[in-house]
Enzyme design. Sequence first.
Site, PDB file in Angstrom:
ATOM      1  N   HIS A 131      27.241  63.343  57.547  1.00 50.03           N
ATOM      2  CA  HIS A 131      26.822  63.194  58.917  1.00 50.03           C
ATOM      3  C   HIS A 131      25.315  62.966  58.920  1.00 50.03           C
ATOM      4  O   HIS A 131      24.623  63.972  58.658  1.00 50.03           O
ATOM      5  CB  HIS A 131      27.252  64.255  59.990  1.00 50.03           C
ATOM      6  CG  HIS A 131      27.311  63.594  61.191  1.00 50.03           C
ATOM      7  ND1 HIS A 131      26.030  63.553  62.123  1.00 50.03           N
ATOM      8  CD2 HIS A 131      28.342  63.343  62.104  1.00 50.03           C
ATOM      9  CE1 HIS A 131      26.450  63.035  63.343  1.00 50.03           C
ATOM     10  NE2 HIS A 131      27.897  62.984  63.297  1.00 50.03           N
ATOM     11  N   HIS A 136      26.041  56.388  61.560  1.00 49.21           N
ATOM     12  CA  HIS A 136      25.320  57.678  61.272  1.00 49.21           C
ATOM     13  C   HIS A 136      26.466  58.709  60.477  1.00 49.21           C
ATOM     14  O   HIS A 136      25.863  59.811  60.138  1.00 49.21           O
ATOM     15  CB  HIS A 136      25.031  58.278  62.733  1.00 49.21           C
ATOM     16  CG  HIS A 136      26.594  58.479  63.409  1.00 49.21           C
ATOM     17  ND1 HIS A 136      27.185  57.501  64.016  1.00 49.21           N
ATOM     18  CD2 HIS A 136      27.256  59.492  63.389  1.00 49.21           C
ATOM     19  CE1 HIS A 136      28.240  57.760  64.618  1.00 49.21           C
ATOM     20  NE2 HIS A 136      28.307  59.185  64.377  1.00 49.21           N
TER      21      HIS A 136
END
Length: 149
Positions: A72, A57
Amino acid sequence: MTTVTSPLAGAAVGLSAVPDPVFSGSMVGPGTAVDPLREPTEAVSPVDGIIVSLHPHAFVVVDADGRGVLTHLGIDTVQLNGEGFELLVAKGDSVERGQTLVRWNPAEVEEAGKSPISPVIALEASADALAAVLEEGPVETSTTLFRWK
């Protein structure tokens, strides 16, 4: 000067639109955020450099000047335990701006109850070190998000 381009196609929304106080409050660092298109997509490197941190992620690429850029992919997506993310590089790899690093589907992230808004952060930078920060409008993976003086 380091030019940071968008790792995703979508819309620049700025850190204030990120539904997480750690990012919206610039606690991790200054930058902006991208609300990605809701379709299977690829996250690309925002700078030329070396992958120093890599999770399904999130990733950090450090350029030749030692400047680290964190991307992110979504908010609270660590809770998905990598589900729906495909890593295409490894920690320590040299990468070029625009090179595909991760495949994912922002629509699936949203269906899982998480925000797909993706912060792009200049690590260990002061807010006044960034110029021309893009906080609204459509972006492609070649669009400049900010310049790091």
